[in-house]
Write an enzyme that holds these catalytic residues in place. Structure first.
Site, PDB file in Angstrom:
ATOM      1  CD  GLU A 191      -2.553   1.158   2.745  1.00  0.00           C
ATOM      2  OE1 GLU A 191      -2.201   0.354   3.645  1.00  0.00           O
ATOM      3  OE2 GLU A 191      -3.507   1.945   2.883  1.00  0.00           O
ATOM      4  CE  LYS A 195      -7.076   1.606   3.759  1.00  0.00           C
ATOM      5  NZ  LYS A 195      -5.772   1.956   4.361  1.00  0.00           N
ATOM      6  CB  CYS A 229      -4.489  -1.696   4.539  1.00  0.00           C
ATOM      7  SG  CYS A 229      -3.526  -1.931   6.060  1.00  0.00           S
ATOM      8  N   GLY A 262      25.084   5.256  33.656  1.00  0.00           N
ATOM      9  CA  GLY A 262      25.318   4.063  34.454  1.00  0.00           C
ATOM     10  C   GLY A 262      24.020   3.336  34.786  1.00  0.00           C
ATOM     11  CG  LEU A 285      17.699  -0.888  32.459  1.00  0.00           C
ATOM     12  CD1 LEU A 285      18.638  -2.082  32.405  1.00  0.00           C
ATOM     13  CD2 LEU A 285      16.312  -1.329  32.926  1.00  0.00           C
ATOM     14  CB  SER A 300      21.673   6.054  29.449  1.00  0.00           C
ATOM     15  OG  SER A 300      22.294   5.628  30.638  1.00  0.00           O
ATOM     16  CB  THR A 312      18.122   7.696  27.525  1.00  0.00           C
ATOM     17  OG1 THR A 312      18.170   8.775  28.458  1.00  0.00           O
ATOM     18  CG2 THR A 312      19.315   7.783  26.593  1.00  0.00           C
ATOM     19  CE  LYS A 341       7.583  17.438  33.698  1.00  0.00           C
ATOM     20  NZ  LYS A 341       8.356  16.575  34.610  1.00  0.00           N
TER      21      LYS A 341
END
Lengths: 547, 547
Positions: free
Chosen positions: A41, A112, A148, A299, A301, A303, A403, A518
Site C-alpha cells: 500500500e 480503498k 489494508c 550508568g 538501565l 541509557s 533515553t 511535557k
C-alpha cells in the site's frame, strides 16, 4: 501463475530511490518469469506522507512514478499502492489506491473504502472513501484486490457508510484474494493480523496474498511479514521480519504453493520489540541522512539500553556516549557506564557538570536567596547535561538520542529540555519493567548491559541517595496500572475495580494527566506498543481530565 | 418567537463549570421570556476534546449534563451541541449533534454530516457522519438546524458520500435556518464565514441564526461573533468579538428583528490578531489554573511584544521579565528592556549569563580543543538562558512564555531547548513583519513597546555585532516567500513563477523543511492565521520534501 511478493522499505517522498528499487524488483521478478508482482500500500510516495499529500509537486511525482513503473511492466503484471487524484471536486483530493498494471499500461485503479482514522491513522484527512468494489481479472483469474483495512471488516475503522468491501467482493466469487498493506508493527499486532486474514480466507474459501511495507518512518515501524495463506488457512509463505524480502508463490486452481518453506522459528515478544527498535533507529538515521549518534550515559538501565541498541543499529564507532557525573553520582555509576562502553566498544567522553551546576547556583543565588533546594536544582542538573549533549551534537553533528522510558514519560518523571531532550526517543514506548526484559535479551549471548546496571535500584541521582522508589511506586505495579490507563484506555474507577489500590490509581492517573504538557514537547517515540505516546494518543492540554 | 443566542466560553471536560454556565444562561433567557435558547456546537464537553472523546467517563458526563440541562428547560426550548453515542457498532463511536430540547425533554438529536478533517480538524477520528437530514419544528416554525460545516457546502470538507445537507433541508421548505458552530478564528476567517452564511440565506430565502463558541483552548481561539442574518442578507445581530455574550432576536413570519443594533465598528486585521492573542493567552492560563508568567526579555521586538501582551492578558503584577545579558549584549539592550519594564509595570530581574557561559566553555574545552567557535557556542548561550528561565519557573511556579515569531520558527532561526522553550508560544503564528505592525498597534495610545526596540535592526546578539540580516533575507521579503509556501501551500517553482528570486526561494524552502524537526518539539502556538505551525500542518520528519 507465478506471483512475486515484493516487501520493500520505502522512503517518504524519495521518488527517485523508491522507483529505482521498485523497478529493480520488477526486473528480478521478470527474470524469475513471474506473471505478477505485488507491492505494498502507498509504496509510491511512502507512508505516512501526511500533508505532503497536499503538495502538487508530490502528486505530480506520484503520477510520473506510476508511468515510469508501468513502462517496465510489458512482460509482467503489477499491483502497487499509490495515491491517485479524485476527479470529483466535491470529495477529498485523493484516493488511496492499488494500481493494477498489465502489458505496460494501467488497467484498473482499485480504491480503498475503509480509511482508518484512529490511533496513528488519519486517512480521512487526505482520502475519499470508495464505496464500490469490483474484482479485477488477470489471465482468467478473478482477483478480489483490497487495500489494508478493507479486509478488516470488524475493526473500529469500520464505517457503516462504506459497508464491508469483502462482502461485496465475495458476491463475485473471486478465485484469489490479494491485499496490499501498510500495517504498522506493535508487539500485539501480528497475531491479530493473522487472525483477521485467516478469517477472510475461511469466509471466502480462497487463498490470500498479503504484501506489507517494511521499514520505519520516525515513530512508525513496519514489520513486513507479508503472507500467503491457502484457503484451508495454512501458511504457504511468510516473508522476513523487519527486512526487505522478495518471494514467489505459484497460484493454480484456487491453490497456492511455494518452494520456500515459511519462517517457522518462534519469536518472543521481547525479541520482536528489540528487532523493531533496531530497524526504527537505523531507518531514522539512514533516511534522515545522519550517521552518528550521541547520548548521555548515566550508568543506569535506560541509557545503557539505548547505547547498546544504538551500537547494534548504527555501529559502535558511530555512537558517542557522554558520561556527565555530578556531586550526587554514586561511585558505581561511572564504573557501570564504563563497563557498558567497554562491552559495546562505543566512543565516550567524561564531562563533569560540577562547575556548571555551581555557576547556575551562584548566578541564581540572589534570586533564590532564602529558598530551600527542591526539584528546581535537580532540573538544573538534568538541563545542564542536555546543554552539553546538544553542544556536542551541534559541534560534531552527532544526533542526540533520548533515553526516557515509557513509565517515566507517563508519570512525568523527567525534566523537559533536560533528560527529555533528543531527536528520537528510542525506548519511550517501553515500560521500565519491559526495559529489564530487553536488557536481559540483549545479554542473551554475552554481557553487554552490565549486570550491576540491571540489578541496582533505579535512581536519577539528582540528590543524595535518591531512589526512583522514593517518588514512584515499584515499577511492576506502576506499569500494570499505566497499561490499564493507557493501552487499555480504562478509567481510574475501572482500574480500581480490577483490584488496584484506590489512592494509588488516583495518584498515577493524576501524574499521567499532569505530564501531558511535557509530552507535548517530547521527541518522536519509536512505536512498539498498541498505544504509544505521540500521534496515536491525542489528549488536549487545556482541559479537565475525566477520571 | 423570542430567541436567545448564547455565546459562551467553555472549558474542555469541565462539565461542572460548563453546565453551571449553560443553566445560568437558560435562566437568564427564561427571565427574558425567550422561547428558545441556542448554544454552540459541542458546548457540552468543549471542543476540541480530542481523545477524551474516547473516555467512557467523559461520555457518561456528557449524557448526565444533557439530562441536567434538559431538566431546566421546562419553559424554554433549547438547542445545544453535544457528542452522542452511535448505537450502530459498525460505525464510529459518536455523532457530533445538536440536541433539541422542548418541555424538559430531548425531542430531536440532529447529527452532523460534513465532518471537517483538514487543517486543525480531525472529526472523522471520533464521529460518524450523518447522511439523512430533516427539519425540526418548534411552535409551528419549521427549522433547518445544522452544525457548522454542514452549511459550508462548497468547502474542502465537503464529501461526496454525505452530499450537501442544506440542499436536502431546503427541499422541506424551512422557515428558519439555525447553525451551531465551533469555528476557530483566523484573521481571514470572518469575511469568509459571512460570505458562506449569506449565500445560504440567499439560496434559501430564509433568515439564519448562527451561534459560535468563544474562548481559547491551547492553540485554537474561537472569536464568537455569532450572527443573525435576515433573508435579504442584512445583519440583524452580531455578538461580541472574543467575549461571552447573550443577545436576543425575535422571529416572526420568516423575518428576524433585534432591539440591539449589530456591532458596526470597523476593526483592523491587526486589532483582531491582538485581541485573539490576548484571549488565547488569558484562557491558556485561566483554564490551566495558572496565574503568573515568566519570560526572557532581550530588548528586542519579540520578547517586548510578548511581555506587553502578557501584561494586558494577565496583569503586569503577574508577569516576571528576566533580563539575561551576555558579553555580546549591546548597550542599548538592557536600556530598551528596562524601558519596556517601566512602560508596562511588569516585574523584572537581571541575571547575567557570563559565568554560566564560561563554565560551559571551560568544561567543554578539552572536548572542543582546536575547534573554531560556531553556532554551538551561540546555542549554549540561548540554552543557558532557557535553563535559568525554567529554574525560575520551577522555583516560583511562573509559566514560561515562548517568544519566537513565525518567521524564525519557519526558517529554524532559533535554538531548540533554548529560545524555542516555553509552555505556550504567544506570537509563533505572527510573522516578523506583522510583529512590527502589532507593536505599533500596542503603542496606539502611548509608548509601551520602546520606540528604539521597534526601530533598531533585529539581532539575536549571540556573537559580536550580529544582525538577523547576516543570516536571513530582509523580513518583508522573507515573510512574503514564507506566506506563499506555508499559508498558500505553493511549491517552490510556483513561488519562483510569481517573480521571486530562484536561489532565494530554494534557500528559504530548504530552511523551512530543515526546521521541521525543531518545530516538532516546539510549544503549542496561539493560532491566528489560516495555516499555523502545529496540528494544522502535519509534515513527516523522515522524508524527502517535494520542491
Amino acid at each position: 501463475m507465478k506471483i512475486a511478493l515484493a516487501q520493500l522499505n520505502y522512503h517518504i517522498g524519495n521518488f527517485e530511490a523508491n522507483t529505482k528499487k521498485i523497478i529493480h524488483a520488477i526486473n528480478q521478478a521478470k527474470e524469475a518469469s513471474a506473471d505478477l508482482i505485488i507491492f505494498a500500500e502507498l509504496a509510491i510516495g511512502g507512508y505516512p506522507a501526511k500533508d505532503l499529500l497536499r503538495s502538487k509537486v508530490f502528486k505530480q511525482q506520484c503520477n510520473a512514478a506510476i508511468h515510469q513503473i508501468a513502462a517496465h511492466c510489458q512482460d509482467i503484471a503489477c499491483i502497487i499502492g499509490a495515491p491517485v487524484t479524485n476527479s470529483d471536486p466535491e470529495g477529498k483530493a485523493l484516493y488511496n489506491t492499488a494500481i493494477f498494471i498489465e502489458q505496460g499500461a494501467v488497467r484498473n485503479i482499485v480504491k480503498k473504502g475503509l480509511l482508518p482514522d484512529y490511533d496513528v491513522f488519519d486517512e480521512y484527512r487526505y482520502f475519499e472513501p470508495n464505496k464500490r468494489f469490483d474484482c479485477i481479472t488477470l489471465n482468467g483469474v478473478k482477483i478480489a484486490l483490497t487495500i489494508c483495512e478493507d479486509l478488516w471488516d470488524d475493526d473500529e475503522g469500520g464505517n457503516s457508510y462504506v459497508g464491508d468491501p469483502m462482502s461485496e467482493l465475495r458476491k463475485e466469487n473471486p478465485d484469489l484474494l490479494i491485499n496490499i498493506a501498510a500495517s504498522p508493527f506493535s508487539y500485539t499486532h501480528f497475531e491479530e493480523r493473522v487472525k483477521v486474514l485467516s478469517r477472510q480466507v475461511v469466509k471466502s474459501n480462497r487463498p490470500l496474498i498479503y504484501v506489507n511495507q517494511v521499514g520505519a518512518h520516525m515513530d512508525i515501524i513496519f514489520d513486513g511479514r507479508s503472507l500467503a495463506l491457502n484457503n484451508d488457512g495454512t501458511k504457504v509463505a511468510e516473508l522476513k521480519r523487519f527486512e526487505e524480502d522478495l518471494q514467489y508463490v505459484t497460484y493454480h486452481q484456487k491453490n497456492i504453493t511455494s518452494t520456500t518453506a515459511p519462517t517457522k522459528d518462534p519469536i518472543t515478544e521481547i525479541a520482536l520489540i528489540h528487532d523493531a527498535l533496531i530497524l526504527g533507529l537505523r531507518d531514522y538515521f539512514q533516511k534522515s541522512g545522519f550517521k552518528r549518534a550521541v547520548l548521555g550515559l548515566s550508568g543506569g538501565l535506560d541509557s545503557a539500553l539505548v547505547a547498546a541498541l544504538a551500537c547494534e543499529a548504527l555501529g559502535a564507532d558511530n555512537v558517542l556516549s557522554i558520561l556527565m557525573p555530578s556531586v550526587y553520582s554514586s561511585d558505581h555509576s561511572i564504573k557501570d557506564a564504563m563497563d557498558l562502553v567497554t562491552n559495546t566498544g562505543c566512543k565516550h567522553h567524561i564531562v563533569p557538570i560540577k562547575d556548571i551546576a555551581s555557576a547556575y547556583e551562584n548566578t541564581l543565588a540572589p534570586l533564590f536567596e532564602g529558598l530551600k533546594h527542591d526539584t528546581t536544582e535537580e532540573n538544573i542538573q538534568a538541563r545542564a547535561r542536555a546543554v552539553i549533549l546538544m553542544a556536542v551534537s551541534n559541534k560534531f553533528g552527532n544526533i542526540l538520542l533520548n533515553t526516557s522510558n515509557k513509565s517515566e514519560a507517563a508519570v512525568g518523571y523527567g525534566t523537559l529540555y533536560g533528560d527529555m531532550a533528543g531527536s528520537i526517543s528510542v525506548i519511550g514506548d517501553v515500560y521500565k519493567s519491559k526495559a529489564y526484559e530487553l536488557a536481559r535479551y540483549i545479554n542473551r549471548e554475552r554481557e553487554i548491559i552490565p549486570v550491576n546496571t540491571i540489578e541496582k535500584a533505579p535512581s536519577a541521582e539528582l540528590r543524595p541517595d535518591q531512589k526512583d522508589s522514593d517518588s514512584l511506586p515499584e515499577y511492576d505495579l506502576l506499569d500494570n496500572i499505566l497499561y490499564e490507563l493507557i493501552e487499555n484506555e480504562k478509567s481510574g474507577s475501572e482500574v480500581v475495580a480490577m483490584g488496584f489500590e484506590k489512592a494509588l490509581v488516583e495518584r498515577v492517573s493524576k501524574l499521567l494527566n499532569n505530564a501531558e504538557f511535557k509530552r507535548f514537547q517530547a521527541p518522536p517515540i519509536l512505536r512498539v506498543s498498541p498505544k504509544a505516546f505521540g500521534t496515536g494518543r491525542q489528549i488536549p492540554l487545556v482541559a479537565k481530565y475525566p477520571y
